[in-house]
Structure formats: C-alpha cells, structure tokens
Design a protein around this motif. Structure first.
Motif: not given
Length: 432
Positions: A219-220, A222-224, A232-233
């Motif tokens: 999850l971490r 995926l977020r960044a 970061g995206w």
C-alpha cells in the motif's frame, strides 16, 4: 561514410553508441569521455540520483553502476550517495566495455553535405556520416545571470567552471542559486576554508526527504512509487512516460520542462550546508561591478529594499538554458531551418529523437521540451538510446530506398531563412 557519428561522449553519447554498435551500425563517437563529470565538477561532490537510477544504457542491460562498483569492492546501494569521481570512473569503464572506442577530438562544425553530413574537428580531416546524433551535454548552455556577464573571470564564474574550490580558501564568495549545485558548491567552499554566502531569489530552500526503503508494504509503495527521478506518482510519470509527454501540446511541454522537478537540495547535504553557510533568501541580483580586487553586488529584497554585498568572488550556480542558438558547432543555416518546440529554442523531435532535418538527431538537455524532465538526468539515457538508434535505422533504411534526395535544396532553403515544410512569411521562418 559512417552510418552514424555521435558527437559527445557523456552518458547519453556512450549509451547511444553502445546501442548503435549492438545493432550493427557503423558508428563513431567523438568527444572527451565523461567530460562534464571529470572536468566541470569539484572534488568532493556526490551523485544526487540513486545508484540504481544512474546506469548508462547497454542493449543487454549489462554494465550497470552496481556491476562496476562490485568489481571495485565499492558499495552502490539505495539511500547511500556515491562520489562523483566513482560515477565518472564508471562512465569510463562503460566506455571501454560497451561502446566503440571513443575518439577524443573537438568537433568544430556539423554541416549538411549531400545526403548526409560533414563533421569537422580541430584535430584532423573532416568525417562524413549518413546520420548524426548530437549528445553534447550541458556545457554549451551554461547560464550566466545578466548582471554578471560583463565581469572579468577573476570576479565572477559559473559553478561548472571549477574542479578545485580550494583556491577560494580564506576568501568571501557569494553563490547565486537555490538548487543542488548552489547548495553543494557553497558547502564545499566552506569545507575548503572559504567564507561563502548563498544568495537566492526564493524565500525558502527546498530539501528532498530521506528516500523510503525499496522494500515497503504494497500500500505504501502504491501511494508513493519509486522512480528514477524520485518518489511519487508525478516523478514516476516524468521518469517512465517520456513518450507520453511528447504527445502534449508544445506550450504544456515547455512549461513542464521549465518547472517540473524544480531546485532542491539532497537530504544528505542539508546538515552540512546549514551549519556552515549563511543565506540571503528573497534577494534578487540586479547589479554587479568590479571594484579593485573586490566584487560588489547590488541586491533587491522582496520588499524593494536595496542591499549591497561586497565579496572577493561570485559563483553563479544558475544552471543551463537549452537553446539551439548557442550550439555554435551546428551549421547556422541548418539551425535556422529546424522546427522548434514553441518558443523554447529547442528542436521539435520525432518519437525516435530525429529533428525536422532528416538524419539529424538530438539527445540530452535539448530534448527536455520534447520528452520531459527525465532528459535532464542520467536516467533519461536509457529511454533515449534505444529509441534514437531505432530512429537512425529507420532513416538509413529510408535513404537506402531514396537515393538522390534533396539535401542541397534543403540547405538552400535554410540559407534563405525558410524552413522545410513552412511557407515564407510563416512565423516559424524567423531566425532565432
């Protein structure tokens, strides 16, 4: 006549040459290997990018920075900065193993000739090539603030002009800028016994955060997500989707190239800088004069107040401005004929990095307004090399089918200031 001549032997030029040689092309590489890194960065600097995102590109994925470090008993790991000297040595090692032998000559002129190009050097007879890739690095595009341009070199210089900062020991030095080059130059000056002061228009300095571990909960991650240009995206998009940037409207690409991944210092530099370098933030340089052996700077605060700073020397760590007009080795008529990205003064490029002049390819900083900010970093060499060589192979195939093309006519049009495919009187026919 060679299939391809690569002008420049930095990370981009060496990567292009490695891919071209593997594709069976007749390729020559001209220039001083890793010149910017070996000759224009002071002792003590570190690589800002992560080691895993700083590889030169070979078509089989070999000859990585980690592989080089392993052969020397060095550690190349995430979150641990590497000395610039290690990266320079890696580039030389890559050149010996993955690319054709580099010819250490100075290219003085690239001119259209017939269906190809003539390349003159300072050291020998001219070369002929069917295609040319200009991977000239950043040095032709050094940016000096207007206020400093008339000062003699003993009073003002650019950060890229210093290999050894120990010469400033005991002297007051103003460093202009707010990016990594300015911050690290100022810190190194202090560590070499100088008395630096940082002057920046910005009201605050930006610092990168400590990088997150490579192995993280899903999850971490995926977020960044991690990318070659940071976490970061947004950074991921610039890193992984340069082809998509090229599809955007020219004004959008210009804005992205100018503003994305703006000035910021590396996390590992912050403590060294803050404990040794005083700063004048929110101060704009508007005047500089030589007074005897001193340099007097006129600054203006955001509130409009005038400040005078008297130093022994000023170093502009103000980066590089890509502009075809400054690429003097390229024939003036050819330069004038090239399609550009909006008002940027940089070449509009095909998906294969080919300019509007058939057979002329570009790599590196000049391509950022076409493919985005990754072209300002070593990481962009991996995207560039394979696609550029594919473009060269396509161009050579087209020329094989169309001998007797109109190279001379194109040059005649260029001399008259008219660009191929652009009618006379169109705004794009004006010289830049």
């Amino acid at each position: 006549m060679d299939d391809l001549v690569v002008v420049g032997a930095g990370p981009y030029g060496l990567s292009i040459a490695a891919h071209a040689a593997a594709a069976g092309l007749g390729v020559r590489v001209l220039g001083r290997p890793m010149a910017s890194w070996r000759d224009h960065m002071p002792e003590g600097m570190y690589l800002k990018s992560e080691p895993w995102s700083s590889n030169l590109s070979a078509p089989d994925g070999r000859h990585t920075l980690a592989e080089y470090c392993a052969t020397r008993g060095l550690v190349a790991e995430h979150g641990r900065p590497l000395p610039i000297g290690t990266f320079s040595a890696y580039g030389m090692w890559f050149a010996h193993r993955a690319a054709p032998e580099v010819e250490e000559v100075t290219v003085t002129e690239v001119t259209p000739q017939g269906d190809g190009f003539r390349i003159r050097t300072a050291e020998g007879p001219p070369l002929l090539a069917r295609t040319v890739a200009l991977a000239v690095g950043v040095m032709p595009f050094v940016h000096h603030p207007r206020a400093l341009r008339d000062l003699p070199p003993e009073h003002a210089s650019h950060s890229s002009g210093h290999r050894d900062l120990a010469r400033f020991a005991g002297r007051e030095v103003a460093v202009i800028g707010a990016g990594q080059a300015a911050l690290e130059t100022a810190a190194l000056l202090a560590e070499n016994g100088a008395r630096p002061c940082l002057v920046a228009r910005r009201s605050r300095l930006n610092w990168n955060t400590v990088p997150q571990p490579l192995d993280r909960p899903a999850l971490r991650a995926l977020r960044a997500p991690h990318s070659g240009l940071g976490t970061g995206w947004r950074s991921w998009a610039w890193s992984e989707l340069p082809w998509a940037v090229r599809l955007l409207p020219a004004p959008t690409r210009e804005r992205i190239a100018a503003t994305a991944l703006g000035p910021a210092g590396a996390w590992w530099l912050r403590d060294r800088f803050e404990r040794s370098v005083p700063v004048l933030l929110g101060h704009r340089l508007h005047r500089a004069v030589a007074v005897g052996e001193r340099t007097r700077l006129g600054l203006t605060t955001r509130a409009g107040e005038s400040v005078v700073l008297d130093v022994a020397h000023v170093i502009a760590a103000t980066g590089f401005t890509p502009d075809l007009a400054r690429l003097e080795l390229l024939d003036a008529g050819l330069r004038a004929a090239l399609e550009t990205v909006g008002d940027s003064g940089t070449p509009e490029l095909s998906p294969g990095f080919e300019s509007s002049w058939p057979g002329l390819f570009f790599a590196g900083l000049l391509t950022a307004p076409s493919f985005g900010p990754s072209m300002r970093f070593v990481h962009g060499a991996g995207f560039t090399a394979g696609r550029l060589v594919k473009g060269v192979r396509q161009r050579l195939g087209d020329r094989g089918r169309r001998r007797g093309s109109t190279g001379t006519a194109r040059l005649d049009r260029a001399a008259s200031g008219v660009r191929p495919g652009v009618p006379p009187g169109h705004p794009k026919t004006s010289l830049r």
